[in-house]
Design a protein around this motif. Sequence first.
Motif, short mmCIF file in Angstrom:
data_model
loop_
_atom_site.label_atom_id
_atom_site.label_comp_id
_atom_site.label_asym_id
_atom_site.label_seq_id
_atom_site.Cartn_x
_atom_site.Cartn_y
_atom_site.Cartn_z
N SER A 656 0.88 -1.18 0.00
CA SER A 656 0.00 0.00 0.00
C SER A 656 0.91 1.22 0.00
CB SER A 656 -0.90 0.00 1.24
OG SER A 656 -0.10 0.05 2.40
N ALA A 657 0.34 2.33 -0.44
CA ALA A 657 1.16 3.54 -0.62
C ALA A 657 1.92 3.95 0.65
CB ALA A 657 0.29 4.67 -1.14
N PRO A 658 1.26 3.98 1.82
CA PRO A 658 2.01 4.46 2.99
C PRO A 658 3.23 3.60 3.32
CG PRO A 658 -0.22 3.78 3.62
CD PRO A 658 -0.16 3.75 2.13
N VAL A 659 3.08 2.27 3.22
CA VAL A 659 4.19 1.39 3.59
C VAL A 659 5.32 1.51 2.57
CG1 VAL A 659 4.87 -0.99 4.10
CG2 VAL A 659 2.58 -0.18 4.73
N ALA A 736 -4.94 6.71 -1.20
CA ALA A 736 -5.85 6.72 -0.04
C ALA A 736 -5.50 5.61 0.96
CB ALA A 736 -7.29 6.57 -0.52
N GLY A 737 -4.46 4.86 0.69
CA GLY A 737 -3.96 3.93 1.71
C GLY A 737 -4.39 2.50 1.51
N GLY A 738 -5.26 2.23 0.54
CA GLY A 738 -5.73 0.86 0.34
C GLY A 738 -4.67 0.00 -0.34
N SER A 739 -5.01 -1.29 -0.45
CA SER A 739 -4.06 -2.25 -1.02
C SER A 739 -3.91 -2.05 -2.53
CB SER A 739 -4.58 -3.66 -0.74
OG SER A 739 -3.78 -4.59 -1.40
N ILE A 740 -2.68 -2.22 -3.00
CA ILE A 740 -2.46 -2.22 -4.45
C ILE A 740 -2.07 -3.63 -4.91
CG2 ILE A 740 -1.82 0.23 -4.53
CD1 ILE A 740 1.13 -0.79 -4.85
N ARG A 741 -2.35 -4.61 -4.06
CA ARG A 741 -1.90 -5.97 -4.32
C ARG A 741 -2.47 -6.53 -5.63
NH1 ARG A 741 0.68 -9.57 -1.27
NH2 ARG A 741 0.65 -8.07 0.44
N GLU A 742 -3.78 -6.36 -5.80
CA GLU A 742 -4.41 -6.99 -6.97
C GLU A 742 -3.83 -6.49 -8.29
OE1 GLU A 742 -6.17 -9.59 -7.65
OE2 GLU A 742 -5.86 -10.03 -5.53
#
Length: 755
Positions: A656-659, A736-742
């Motif tokens: 995710s963007a923040p990490v 917005a902090g959500g996962s970008i995994r998919e």
Amino acid sequence: MPSDPDNTPKRRKRKPKLGDTRHLFAALREHLASGTASLADMARLASDGLAADASVIYVTRLGEVLEMAATYGLNIAAVGRTRLRVGEGIIGMAASSGDILNLADAQNHPRYVYRAETGEEAMASMLAVPVKRAGRTLGVIAVMSREARIYTSVEVEALATVSMLLAEILAKAGASDVGDEGFSEKLPRRYAGHVLSAGIARGDILPYGATPPIARLLNDDPNAELKRLNVAVEQANKNLDGLFAANMPGGSTSRDVLEAYRMVAQSSGWLSQVREAISDGLAAETAVDKVARNIRERMRRIADPYLRERLADIEDMIGRLMVALGGMAPKPERADGLILLVRRLGPADLLDWHSRGVAGVAIEEASASGHAAILARALGLPALQVDRGAVEAARPGDPAILDAEGATLILRPEPDVVQVYEHALEARTVRAAALSTYRDRPAVTKDGTEIKLMLNVGLALELDQLERTGADGIGLYRTEIAALAAGGIPDVAGQAAEYGRVLDRAKGKPVQFRTLDLGADKLLPGEAGGGEENPAMGWRSLRVGLDRPAILRRQLRALLLGAQGRKLSVMFPMVATVEEFRAARDLLEAEAARIRPAPEELEAGTMLEVPALLFQLPGLLAEADFISVGTNDLMQFLFAADRGTPELADRYDTLSAPVLELLEKLVAACQEAGVPLSVCGEAAGRPLDALAFAACGITTLSMSGNAILPVKAVLVEADLNALRPVLRELRRAGAAGGSIREPLAAWAREHNLAV
Ligand code: PEP
Ligand code: MG
């Protein structure tokens, strides 16, 4: 005894006293003894026993519909005809919520549904109790009265007991008698969950900690039964003493903790409830089970971890009591090839079961970054967190498939399902062979970036993974694991011997030894965690080491002795301030000044797990020789999301963007200061995460042994220069902090990367 032919309540000569459960149980015993108690009998007994005007039993059909199966006092023609959906009406509401409903004026309840054929319009009050077994709702039993009244707590308890007995009758009756396949314990069942340690295992299931079907529900002689209970309590206490004596290292803290456990576990509150239930006519096992159910029900509603822990202590004691009563089997000596199914499992217990030979583990309450899971991955033991209810539903010896890849536990699989898994297991063997070809290849990406792949280990038995995987060294040696396995911290000589062996086996490859990281979920036997509300953020790990430096100094001495002049890298966990790091490093240097031969090189590094350290980077980088990011703890503190809570396991993502921004900034700061940086949390062992970390500039990743080759296989096929702009775009879109995994996984698959 035949059921009442005309189904009409007789005028009672004398109304039974309200809540006269003894009267009710005596009647139940008589019926059950004959072995022919029908649902109609149960309905009549419940109505009479509670001095109600009518009663009704609904059973669940195909999981969705409740069908009236018996009544006493309502229109018998409605039996087999009146149906309610789960959730419909008061009965349906009791079934869907699992709650007991005690209503003085049921007909005016907003959820009330009128069914003319039942003739229930004359009734005002209703007490409805769900009939539950093995986590499933088998039906609902309700009593009704013309008079608007609330049933007393004694009456509620009595009907709850009837419902428990009813559940056993329904389950025993099985498909044939109640005409519903839903009750069969022979059908396949699937439980969804989360993967803790990838792999597939096939074998018979070994549920441990479940309450087995109770052979005898009621007692004939309460006094004899109370005596049996007392003997069992004594036996369980004796076993407890033995266990503590064998596993407890000395020290007054341990003794305090022990005493606290003993007080809770043996507290008279729940035991007197058991005694009361026995006096009411239940068999000892049934009484213990009944109280255990109440406790579990309460646990489900309690958020406070401290209280949950205390209730867990009681549950633990209940398990011991069941063993002593003969209602639950003790741990088998060997469990070769079996699939263990448990509610909870600590790291020490996991090791114990592993040594007994289990082929896989399913745990109801666990999460991927908990230590039992880490250990399972280290051991290559397939492990799965499964939905609650599985432990109660499984029968020992049922065939099972633990699919810790598709995140499913299948009990009693159909032959075609077994065949599918047999193929999958074959395919895995083929894949393992293909992966092994990467063993001797360096992990260099297509764009020429060299990534060091290191091992996370904590046990001597894992050291052969160095050769097996071709890892570049040990990036994280968790020293507490051996202590957990041994049930205590070895003395200096014992520790030094262990650390020396690790360096011997590493044959000059780098090893970063992390000092003891005990506390939170890594508790030595008997250490109950000191009653902190948030043990993960409590007095744990290096904090204990600095406040009680004797143990830490002994360990540092052992590390220096074990090194025998070789290079030594020591890493401190849970550092929150530069000051703490400095204090720990000072202790290391003080010990080093006294030990000969001195190590040819001595490095002191830190885990980065506490977000506050990110805001002290200049000071930290000036003092630390290396940094390793522990994403397991860092993620839980960054997002305020307990790493052990299954419900939160998928909520926040390292991808995710923040990490990723955090990592990129850290990489830049470390590069500028010339301080080596690695990532050693579990995320580093997931191929897609490893790929993203590499694209952010992380060039050392440390992971469990079984992750090395799958990660390497992806890295050597990847072009980080092509990935970076994609990652930038995904991070922008996911700001917005959500996962970008998919979307990241989709890109990787498009580029033939086996993520
Ligand atoms: C971490 O927190 O990421 C870590 C590697 O340490 P542990 O899992 O042992 O807490
Ligand atoms: Mg950690």
